[in-house]
Design an enzyme around this catalytic site. Structure first.
Site, short mmCIF file in Angstrom:
data_model
loop_
_atom_site.label_atom_id
_atom_site.label_comp_id
_atom_site.label_asym_id
_atom_site.label_seq_id
_atom_site.Cartn_x
_atom_site.Cartn_y
_atom_site.Cartn_z
CB CYS A 96 28.55 0.96 19.47
SG CYS A 96 27.67 2.31 18.69
CG ASN A 142 26.25 -2.63 13.05
OD1 ASN A 142 25.57 -3.65 13.01
ND2 ASN A 142 27.04 -2.36 14.07
N GLY A 168 22.19 10.93 12.65
CA GLY A 168 22.65 12.01 11.80
C GLY A 168 24.10 11.96 11.39
CG HIS A 169 27.26 10.24 13.92
ND1 HIS A 169 28.36 9.41 13.91
CD2 HIS A 169 26.31 9.61 14.61
CE1 HIS A 169 28.08 8.31 14.58
NE2 HIS A 169 26.84 8.40 15.02
#
Length: 383
Positions: free
Chosen positions: A333, A152, A208-209
């Site tokens: 995050c 990520n 989803g986002h």
């Protein structure tokens, strides 16, 4: 001055398909709980069923193997806890987990909190784990093997299919149901093959986002007959794996966004590759001291990670924000905390060096003119 958004890996803009679904949903004056037996409840359940079916078809699984959650962090939390709980029903001692050293915090932290013994597999200086190293680390008490599909932060693609096949071979050799193989595939869709037949994973996670759906909706795929004990109790929703009233609107926006991504995978990939190549060629021309990490290995096309020696990344993030460019210093995050990048540390950078990264991520709405302007503003900020 127009703002330029280059933080798709944190959260993509709401897609036109999701907007259309939302507008249609609201026009119907929605009311009803999917668990209710009256007509309003049945309408909500029908929408939810359609979302399960759509997502399942895209991922190559059965609709009952698709569990809607609030997002990837919840999915990863529940997966780890649920697998460990299932193992402890029939085993004594300490469960063992194997994961790459670049996993998302929702993996590393939960495993430790569950009292598991964790083996972190090092990655190369390019940010890729060796599948053979992962398989070699499996022990008799290993309950779970985890490896993210696409990192990520720097976008490197991990050998998840090879790891999945290795775990299958281990189980067959030892005539065992253990360990389970899970992959966090959040950053992989729609650019990488996330079909279950390719992944060879017992479970995997999406959010989803990242694809243009509403925030607060995610997917945990649980293949049939894999050992799992739900840790979230409620009314038995989501096949008994995730209690609580379902987020119907979120689910149908996710299904719409994923359907578009699956249908237009080739075009979206080509578009992202073009932007990635443009960004990195401009960096080479205008900022030759800046390094693009992961260029020597396979990467997802929607992320370019820049390493700026001697620069504290969050300072640059704030400066770019002031000149109208939205980027991040790594994982959304954890980027709010003043901590070095765990991915860069795993790749061999010291903690001081691991503050020097900048993640640019983009998608279908990004234009070549925008990335050209963004690099120009970065050049100005760096002086």
């Amino acid at each position: 001055m127009d703002r330029i958004y280059l933080d798709y890996a944190a959260s993509a803009p709401l897609s036109p398909e999701a907007v259309k679904v939302i507008e249609t949903f609201l026009k119907g004056s929605p009311v009803g709980n999917p668990s209710s037996l009256h007509i309003e409840g049945r309408k909500m359940q029908a929408l939810l069923d359609r979302a399960h079916t759509t997502v399942a078809a895209i991922l190559g699984v059965h609709p009952t193997e698709v569990v809607f959650t609030s997002g990837a962090t919840e999915s990863n939390n529940n997966l780890i806890r649920g697998v460990i709980r299932a193992w402890r029903l029939h085993h004594e001692g300490t469960p063992h987990l194997v994961m790459s050293a670049i996993e998302h915090p929702s993996w590393r932290q939960v495993a430790k909190h569950e009292g598991a013994d964790v083996t972190l597999i090092p990655v190369s200086t390019d940010g890729v784990v060796a599948a053979s190293d992962v398989i070699k680390a499996i022990r008799a008490n290993t309950v779970l093997v985890g490896c993210m599909y696409v990192n990520n932060e720097i976008g490197t693609v991990q050998p998840v299919a090879e790891i999945g096949k290795g775990v299958e071979a281990y189980r067959e050799k030892h005539n065992s149901r253990w360990p389970i193989f899970h992959t966090d595939a959040v950053q992989a869709f729609p650019y990488c093959n996330t079909h279950s037949g390719h992944l060879h994973a017992d479970s995997f996670t999406l959010s989803g986002h990242k694809y243009g759906a509403l925030g607060g909706i995610g997917v945990l795929v649980l293949r049939k007959n894999m050992p799992f004990q739900s840790t979230m109790r409620g009314g038995g929703q989501e096949w008994g794996f995730r209690g609580g009233t379902e987020n119907v609107l979120g689910a149908i926006t996710l299904a719409a966004a994923m359907e578009h991504g699956d249908t237009h995978r080739g075009h979206l990939t080509q578009h992202a590759e073009g932007l990635q190549n443009l960004i990195e060629s401009l960096i080479a021309q205008k900022l030759p001291k800046v390094q693009v990490l992961g260029q020597k290995v396979l990467r997802a096309p929607h992320i370019s990670y820049l390493w700026l020696p001697g620069v504290v990344d969050e300072h640059i993030v704030h400066k770019l924000d002031l000149v109208g460019v939205s980027v991040s210093s790594g994982s959304a995050c954890s980027s709010g905390a003043t901590l070095p990048s765990s991915t860069l540390v795993a790749m061999g950078y010291d903690e001081r060096e691991a503050f020097g990264g900048l993640r640019l991520s983009f998608g279908r709405g990004t234009t070549r003119a925008e990335v050209t302007q963004a690099i120009g503003r970065l050049v100005e900020v760096l002086g």
